[in-house]
Design a protein around this motif. Structure first.
Motif, PDB file in Angstrom:
ATOM      1  N   SER A 136      21.479 -29.236 -10.284  1.00 56.49           N
ATOM      2  CA  SER A 136      20.556 -30.344 -10.044  1.00 56.49           C
ATOM      3  C   SER A 136      20.869 -30.941  -8.682  1.00 56.49           C
ATOM      4  N   GLY A 137      19.835 -31.067  -7.854  1.00 55.22           N
ATOM      5  CA  GLY A 137      20.023 -31.601  -6.514  1.00 55.22           C
ATOM      6  C   GLY A 137      19.256 -32.890  -6.303  1.00 55.22           C
ATOM      7  N   TRP A 138      19.979 -33.941  -5.911  1.00 53.18           N
ATOM      8  CA  TRP A 138      19.392 -35.272  -5.722  1.00 53.18           C
ATOM      9  C   TRP A 138      19.472 -35.702  -4.269  1.00 53.18           C
ATOM     10  N   SER A 139      18.456 -36.428  -3.833  1.00 57.68           N
ATOM     11  CA  SER A 139      18.440 -36.997  -2.490  1.00 57.68           C
ATOM     12  C   SER A 139      17.677 -38.310  -2.516  1.00 57.68           C
ATOM     13  N   GLN A 140      18.298 -39.357  -2.033  1.00 60.94           N
ATOM     14  CA  GLN A 140      17.662 -40.670  -1.906  1.00 60.94           C
ATOM     15  C   GLN A 140      17.053 -41.150  -3.225  1.00 60.94           C
ATOM     16  N   GLY A 141      17.791 -40.900  -4.298  1.00 57.20           N
ATOM     17  CA  GLY A 141      17.364 -41.381  -5.606  1.00 57.20           C
ATOM     18  C   GLY A 141      16.324 -40.542  -6.295  1.00 57.20           C
ATOM     19  N   VAL A 142      16.089 -39.331  -5.821  1.00 57.20           N
ATOM     20  CA  VAL A 142      15.077 -38.450  -6.402  1.00 57.20           C
ATOM     21  C   VAL A 142      15.704 -37.093  -6.695  1.00 57.20           C
ATOM     22  N   GLU A 143      15.457 -36.555  -7.881  1.00 56.01           N
ATOM     23  CA  GLU A 143      15.896 -35.203  -8.204  1.00 56.01           C
ATOM     24  C   GLU A 143      14.911 -34.231  -7.563  1.00 56.01           C
ATOM     25  N   LEU A 144      15.374 -33.492  -6.563  1.00 55.23           N
ATOM     26  CA  LEU A 144      14.493 -32.599  -5.814  1.00 55.23           C
ATOM     27  C   LEU A 144      14.438 -31.199  -6.391  1.00 55.23           C
TER      28      LEU A 144
END
Length: 333
Positions: A163-171
């Protein structure tokens, strides 16, 4: 549910997608998430049946963790024993060597990842995972806004969930039985490859509609979220007060420019598009002929009450900070 409290079979669990407000089906296990999360899609959990979590918007946490009150269940020989650490995390002290011989040989998932990266001739920085080094790990990213790619293992069948997250969003999210796929995903994620590039190079990875919107900027995320919220209201004809509230809020420009989400039918408005949200104001619909209620954030104390949705929206707007503009990318942290 079995008599001892353990889930008796494997079923997907309806939940609100983390920091998305989208109605999705997600299955949570003791540190692993299902491989596919799509808007109103069915998620299969690849044979896990440990503990499933019903969660609404502000109760959702990132995929690499479970709520502190959720105790992971033992379920079959894949995981033999759990121990709660001083940090409050649950960790397992054994792993099924038939399913994961490389983990058993290396001593941990983190070590196995590092060894395989060396064999493949790629650079990989492995960091601690949320469930201990034996069954979880993170792969650091050089792109500042990207969090380490979270990696966990399945319990009853061989698979590695990421699972990859960036800036509070799961991308991105996905699962694969091949640890080499995880290493390649970690390298690509860490290098900042786009979602399209990640999916093209690694077909086991998937992105949600919200993740795609995030790539286009905060205005696209806000627009998508409002569309989904209006669809949700249209699908609840037995609760017309909620629909009236959604439409009244959508008419008001200052609220329409904010990220809208719902928690137990209460609308929240955030000035950022990532989770955790920056709650600016919230409005609860009328129940049983009662008033609409304006709150600081969902489930907070009531600030004021109104007889109609339009009046409640007008009151909510007066609570917004002066000069507050459209929602921006990022989180409240």
């Amino acid at each position: 549910m079995a008599a001892d409290g353990q889930p008796s079979d494997v079923t997907p669990v309806p939940a609100v997608d983390a920091c998305g407000g989208m109605l999705t089906l997600r299955t949570w296990s003791w540190g692993s998430v299902a491989s596919r999360v799509d808007h109103q899609g069915v998620v299969r959990d690849h044979g896990l049946a440990h503990h499933e979590v019903h969660a609404r918007e502000e109760d959702v946490f990132e995929c690499s963790q479970l709520h502190e009150d959720v105790i992971p269940w033992r379920n079959g020989p894949a995981v033999q024993s759990f121990e709660r650490q001083p940090s409050g995390q649950w960790q397992t002290s054994e792993v099924n060597s038939d399913l994961y011989p490389e983990l058993a040989a290396a001593g941990s998932l983190a070590a196995a990842l590092e060894q395989l990266a060396a064999d493949l001739g790629v650079d990989l920085v492995v960091v601690p995972g949320g469930w201990g080094a034996l069954v979880s790990a993170g792969i650091a990213a050089s792109v500042p806004e990207r969090k380490p790619l979270s990696v966990h293992i399945g319990a009853e069948s061989r698979w590695f969930g990421v699972s990859g997250w960036s800036q509070g969003v799961e991308l991105i999210t996905g699962s694969t039985p091949d640890l080499a796929d995880v290493v390649r995903a970690g390298v690509a994620w860490g290098q900042g490859r786009s979602l399209r590039e990640l999916r093209a190079e690694l077909p086991f990875l998937h992105s949600s509609e919200r993740a795609e919107a995030h790539d286009r900027g905060p205005a696209a995320v806000v627009e998508l979220q409002w569309r989904l919220m209006r669809e949700q209201a249209a699908e609840a004809p037995d609760f017309p007060e909620f629909g009236a509230l959604v439409e009244a809020a959508h008419v008001e420009r200052r609220l329409r420019e904010l990220y809208v989400f719902s928690s137990h039918w209460t609308l929240g408005f955030s000035s950022c598009t990532g989770f955790p949200f920056e709650n600016e104001v919230a409005i609860a619909p009328s129940y049983g002929g009662g008033p609409y209620r304006v709150l600081k954030h969902p489930h907070a104390d009531v600030i004021s009450e109104a007889a109609t949705a339009e009046e409640a929206v007008a009151l909510a707007v007066t609570r917004l900070p002066a000069g507050l503009g459209p929602a921006v990318t990022g989180t409240a942290k």
